[in-house]
Design a protein around this motif. Structure first.
Motif, short mmCIF file in Angstrom:
data_model
loop_
_atom_site.label_atom_id
_atom_site.label_comp_id
_atom_site.label_asym_id
_atom_site.label_seq_id
_atom_site.Cartn_x
_atom_site.Cartn_y
_atom_site.Cartn_z
N ILE A 39 -8.77 -7.74 -8.83
CA ILE A 39 -7.56 -7.20 -8.21
C ILE A 39 -7.80 -5.76 -7.75
N TRP A 40 -8.59 -5.00 -8.53
CA TRP A 40 -8.77 -3.59 -8.21
C TRP A 40 -9.96 -3.35 -7.27
N LEU A 41 -10.32 -4.40 -6.58
CA LEU A 41 -11.27 -4.23 -5.47
C LEU A 41 -10.54 -4.00 -4.15
N VAL A 45 -10.53 -3.59 1.13
CA VAL A 45 -9.77 -4.29 2.17
C VAL A 45 -10.02 -3.67 3.55
N PRO A 46 -9.98 -2.34 3.70
CA PRO A 46 -10.28 -1.77 5.03
C PRO A 46 -11.69 -2.11 5.51
N THR A 47 -12.62 -2.25 4.58
CA THR A 47 -13.99 -2.61 4.97
C THR A 47 -14.01 -3.99 5.60
N PRO A 114 -16.82 2.32 10.94
CA PRO A 114 -15.52 2.26 10.27
C PRO A 114 -15.56 1.35 9.03
N GLY A 115 -14.66 1.63 8.09
CA GLY A 115 -14.53 0.77 6.91
C GLY A 115 -14.81 1.45 5.59
#
Length: 397
Positions: A39-41, A45-47, A114-115
């Protein structure tokens, strides 16, 4: 990130519920740890969004690398928190090494795109801090900070951005170290609690065995003596025999009550009552008894202990001494002293040689700061008889 490390710590010390073996509970805890760590990964998400949007090239290595990085990271972190042994095993080093190589390769290859790819070094720091004990964990964090600065500088990041990322990395690593320390303390506290519980059970078992010995040993000895009296009186004085039989019945009922009190732990002895009972029991056994006491009041903390001394001593005189006379004397020169002396055949002067009875008395007296001494007059003083002497201070310990 806090939720990741905190939950991971919780899975490291599985305590199985009723009916669940420890191995099963450990597996369940590991699965929960993986779930909450995943969950704490969410910072990744932006990556993934940058990959989906087509802003990352080449895309194949980025996708394959991330899909390999995530399970490897979870394995290392959960392994680090889930293993109570603070020394990493060779496979742990291998997994962390592979994770580091993959994370640095992705950060170097895509750090300028980006990411937020340089943020992968934060996960490397967390993994090493979860796996290594101090001071190696500190050195690992220093190395991760150096790698982050090098990757950021290589890709032209501003120093303020590099500083922010370095600060987040150090805080994440420090949080992991704190939680690991808390985990270890929780383990130690739970282990200590279990040890104290076992010790309490053992102490209760010893108390119960000691009380039953002292209670039943005396009561059964008196019953035997009175039964002999009944047998002698049965033909020539039936009325007297009936009275002695009634005493036996009363002693049996009293013994049952005392056993119940011993089981519940609310049993105390009254010194004055024990003196009376011991005198009567010794007289029934044909032993002339003299009781000498002081006018001073026995302190409450000694009343129970000295009462047990009188009971055990009277039982031993009746059963083992073959004595004709017995003297019970309570005095207070500088310390309280209770002495029971008989003129019988004597015995060993070592309390351990007398079995559970005198050992139990020594333990009771030790609890109030007192001591027990036994003297065999037939061997040490050239006379006959046996002396049991209990001493204790005025103030309770």
């Amino acid at each position: 990130m806090i939720g990741l490390f905190t939950r991971g710590a919780g899975t490291a010390v599985p305590y199985p519920p009723s009916g669940v073996d420890e191995q099963t509970a450990h597996r369940q805890g590991m699965r929960r740890g993986v779930l909450f760590a995943a969950i704490w990964l969410w910072p990744l998400v932006p990556t993934f969004r940058a990959i989906v949007a087509g802003h990352v090239h080449p895309v194949l290595f980025a996708v394959v690398g991330l899909l390999a990085f995530i399970p490897l990271y979870l394995a290392v972190v959960v392994r680090g928190f889930g293993d109570p042994d603070p020394v990493p095993k060779p496979r742990d080093h291998a997994m962390l090494g592979l994770l580091t190589a993959l994370g640095l390769a992705l950060a170097l290859a895509y750090g300028a795109q980006p990411g937020g790819w340089t943020g992968l070094t934060l996960y490397l720091a967390a993994a090493g801090a979860a796996l290594y004990p101090t001071p190696w964990a500190h050195l690992w964090l220093v190395g991760c900070v150096g790698a982050l600065i090098g990757v950021g500088h290589l890709h032209g990041q501003h120093w303020s951005e590099i500083g922010d990322n370095a600060f987040n990395l150090v805080m994440a690593g420090a949080l992991v170290l704190v939680v690991r320390r808390l985990m270890r303390l929780v383990r130690e506290l739970r282990t200590t609690r279990d040890q104290l519980a076992r010790a309490a059970v053992e102490q209760e078992r010893l108390r119960f065995a000691r009380d039953l010995h002292d209670l039943l040993g005396h009561s059964l000895s008196v019953i035997v003596v009175k039964s002999e009296v009944v047998r002698r009186l049965a033909e020539r004085d039936p009325a007297a025999a009936a009275r002695e039989a009634a005493d036996i019945e009363q002693i049996g009922r009293t013994a049952l009550t005392e056993v119940r009190q011993a089981i519940t732990g609310y049993r105390t002895r009254a010194f004055a009552a024990e003196l009376t009972g011991a005198g009567a029991a010794l007289a029934d056994a044909g032993i002339e008894t003299t009781v000498r006491t002081t006018d001073e009041t026995l302190p409450p903390h000694l009343d129970d202990a000295f009462a047990w001394v009188v009971r055990e001593a009277a039982t031993n005189v009746i059963r083992h001494s073959g004595a004709d006379t017995c003297v019970i004397a309570l005095s207070r020169p500088d310390r309280w002293q209770l002495e029971i002396r008989d003129d019988g055949r004597g015995g060993a002067a070592d309390p351990a040689a007398h079995g559970n009875g005198l050992r139990g008395l020594a333990e009771r007296l030790a609890q109030v700061g007192g001591a027990l001494a036994v003297i065999d007059l037939s061997t040490s003083h050239g006379g006959t008889g046996f002396v049991l002497r209990a001493t204790a201070p005025e103030a309770a310990r």
